[in-house]
Scaffold this motif. Structure first.
Motif, short mmCIF file in Angstrom:
data_model
loop_
_atom_site.label_atom_id
_atom_site.label_comp_id
_atom_site.label_asym_id
_atom_site.label_seq_id
_atom_site.Cartn_x
_atom_site.Cartn_y
_atom_site.Cartn_z
N HIS A 122 0.80 -1.23 0.00
CA HIS A 122 0.00 0.00 0.00
C HIS A 122 0.83 1.28 0.00
CE1 HIS A 122 -3.38 -2.66 0.80
NE2 HIS A 122 -2.75 -3.14 1.85
N PRO A 123 1.71 1.48 -0.99
CA PRO A 123 2.50 2.72 -1.03
C PRO A 123 1.63 3.94 -1.29
CG PRO A 123 2.75 1.50 -3.08
CD PRO A 123 1.98 0.60 -2.14
N SER A 124 1.99 5.05 -0.70
CA SER A 124 1.26 6.30 -0.88
C SER A 124 2.23 7.47 -0.75
CB SER A 124 0.14 6.42 0.16
OG SER A 124 -0.56 7.64 0.01
N TRP A 125 2.20 8.42 -1.69
CA TRP A 125 3.13 9.54 -1.73
C TRP A 125 2.64 10.70 -0.87
CZ3 TRP A 125 7.58 9.71 -4.91
CH2 TRP A 125 7.72 8.65 -5.82
N SER A 126 3.58 11.46 -0.34
CA SER A 126 3.25 12.75 0.25
C SER A 126 2.93 13.72 -0.88
CB SER A 126 4.41 13.28 1.09
OG SER A 126 5.56 13.52 0.29
N ALA A 127 2.25 14.82 -0.54
CA ALA A 127 1.78 15.75 -1.57
C ALA A 127 2.93 16.36 -2.38
CB ALA A 127 0.96 16.86 -0.92
N ASP A 128 4.09 16.57 -1.75
CA ASP A 128 5.21 17.18 -2.46
C ASP A 128 6.14 16.15 -3.10
OD1 ASP A 128 6.51 16.09 -0.29
OD2 ASP A 128 7.26 18.00 0.49
N GLY A 129 5.83 14.87 -2.94
CA GLY A 129 6.63 13.83 -3.58
C GLY A 129 7.94 13.52 -2.90
N SER A 130 8.17 14.08 -1.74
CA SER A 130 9.46 13.87 -1.06
C SER A 130 9.46 12.63 -0.18
CB SER A 130 9.82 15.10 -0.21
OG SER A 130 8.88 15.29 0.83
N LEU A 131 8.26 12.15 0.19
CA LEU A 131 8.15 11.01 1.08
C LEU A 131 7.23 9.95 0.48
CD1 LEU A 131 7.69 12.86 4.50
CD2 LEU A 131 9.79 11.80 3.65
N LEU A 132 7.50 8.71 0.84
CA LEU A 132 6.65 7.61 0.42
C LEU A 132 6.25 6.82 1.67
CD1 LEU A 132 5.53 6.19 -2.18
CD2 LEU A 132 7.48 4.63 -1.98
N PHE A 133 4.96 6.67 1.87
CA PHE A 133 4.45 5.94 3.02
C PHE A 133 3.99 4.55 2.57
CE2 PHE A 133 3.86 10.45 3.68
CZ PHE A 133 4.29 10.65 4.98
N PHE A 134 4.11 3.58 3.45
CA PHE A 134 3.65 2.23 3.12
C PHE A 134 3.43 1.45 4.41
CE2 PHE A 134 8.28 2.31 3.16
CZ PHE A 134 8.63 1.21 3.94
N SER A 135 2.67 0.38 4.31
CA SER A 135 2.47 -0.50 5.46
C SER A 135 3.50 -1.62 5.42
CB SER A 135 1.05 -1.08 5.45
OG SER A 135 0.84 -1.86 4.29
N THR A 136 3.85 -2.12 6.60
CA THR A 136 4.87 -3.16 6.69
C THR A 136 4.60 -4.04 7.91
OG1 THR A 136 7.26 -3.60 6.96
CG2 THR A 136 6.38 -1.60 7.97
N ASP A 137 5.09 -5.26 7.85
CA ASP A 137 4.98 -6.15 9.00
C ASP A 137 6.27 -6.16 9.83
OD1 ASP A 137 6.68 -7.47 7.29
OD2 ASP A 137 5.49 -9.30 7.16
#
Length: 230
Positions: free
Chosen positions: A198-213
């Motif tokens: 489930h990757p998801s970008w921050s609005a400015d493209g500087s960060l990438l969020f994701f879920s992990t185990d």
């Protein structure tokens, strides 16, 4: 809190970009719209099947969705015009993933010119496909394009529209890969024994969020597992 619809079967609401309407899968399986201001409701699609994964175009004029037939037939990726209900069949050759297996929601580029979705192939593997809605061309990011991967899924557009981050399934584990549209270059972003999803970008493209185990494995609260395609 107030109720917008009174049918217990209404599900999967998605708010329009301008915040005026909610698109949802109605109890009869079709897409419908309801006005947030006055609760006015109207049907949007009228096909023979269950319409899931509604995704508004950035300008709010169209909705992409996946249609699963009631009985037999091909699964379809479609776009419906919000104003008049006219539908465009985008793909039916490769099959969008089973609704309970993975996220089937198509993803629009921010300019509304490109659409991507994870597709289930005839070989029971997954791929990410990108459609250019202006000229009708498509680009397939198949499992073979990712190092040793047997599946590609969960696409997420970068804010500048130049690349897509996808999840690649390799030997039972998932990692993140970045695919640059113009150069078709693929960069592996994670390479570990944990599952990234489930990757998801921050609005400015500087960060990438994701879920992990990672935490559950490190703490010993969950044993390492394997994702497989059957």
């Amino acid at each position: 809190m107030r109720t917008l619809t009174d049918d217990a079967g209404d599900d999967l609401p998605v708010v329009s970009p301008d915040g005026r309407f909610v698109a949802f899968t109605a109890a009869d399986g079709r897409l419908a719209l309801v006005s947030i201001a006055d609760g006015g409701r109207r049907p949007l699609t009228a096909g023979d099947g269950t319409d899931l994964g509604a995704a508004w175009s950035p300008d709010g004029s169209r909705i992409a969705f996946v249609r699963y037939p009631f009985v037999g037939g091909d699964v379809e990726l479609r776009i419906v015009d919000v104003a008049d209900g006219a539908e465009q069949l985008l793909d039916t050759g490769a099959t969008p993933m089973p609704p309970m297996a993975l996220d089937v929601t198509p993803k629009w580029s921010l300019d509304g010119e490109l659409l991507t979705a994870a597709l289930w192939t005839e070989h029971s593997t997954s791929q990410v496909t990108v459609w250019n809605l202006a000229d009708g061309t498509r680009t397939d990011l198949s499992a073979g394009d990712l190092p040793e991967a047997v599946g590609a899924m969960f696409p997420s557009w970068s804010p500048d529209g130049r690349s897509i981050v996808v999840v690649g399934l390799v030997d039972g584990q998932t990692d993140l890969y970045q695919y640059e549209l113009r150069s078709q270059k693929i960069t592996q972003l994670t390479d570990d024994s944990y599952a990234e999803l489930h990757p998801s970008w921050s609005a400015d493209g500087s960060l990438l969020f994701f879920s992990t185990d990672r935490l559950s494995l490190d703490r010993g609260t969950r044993t390492a597992g394997r994702l497989t395609h059957n």
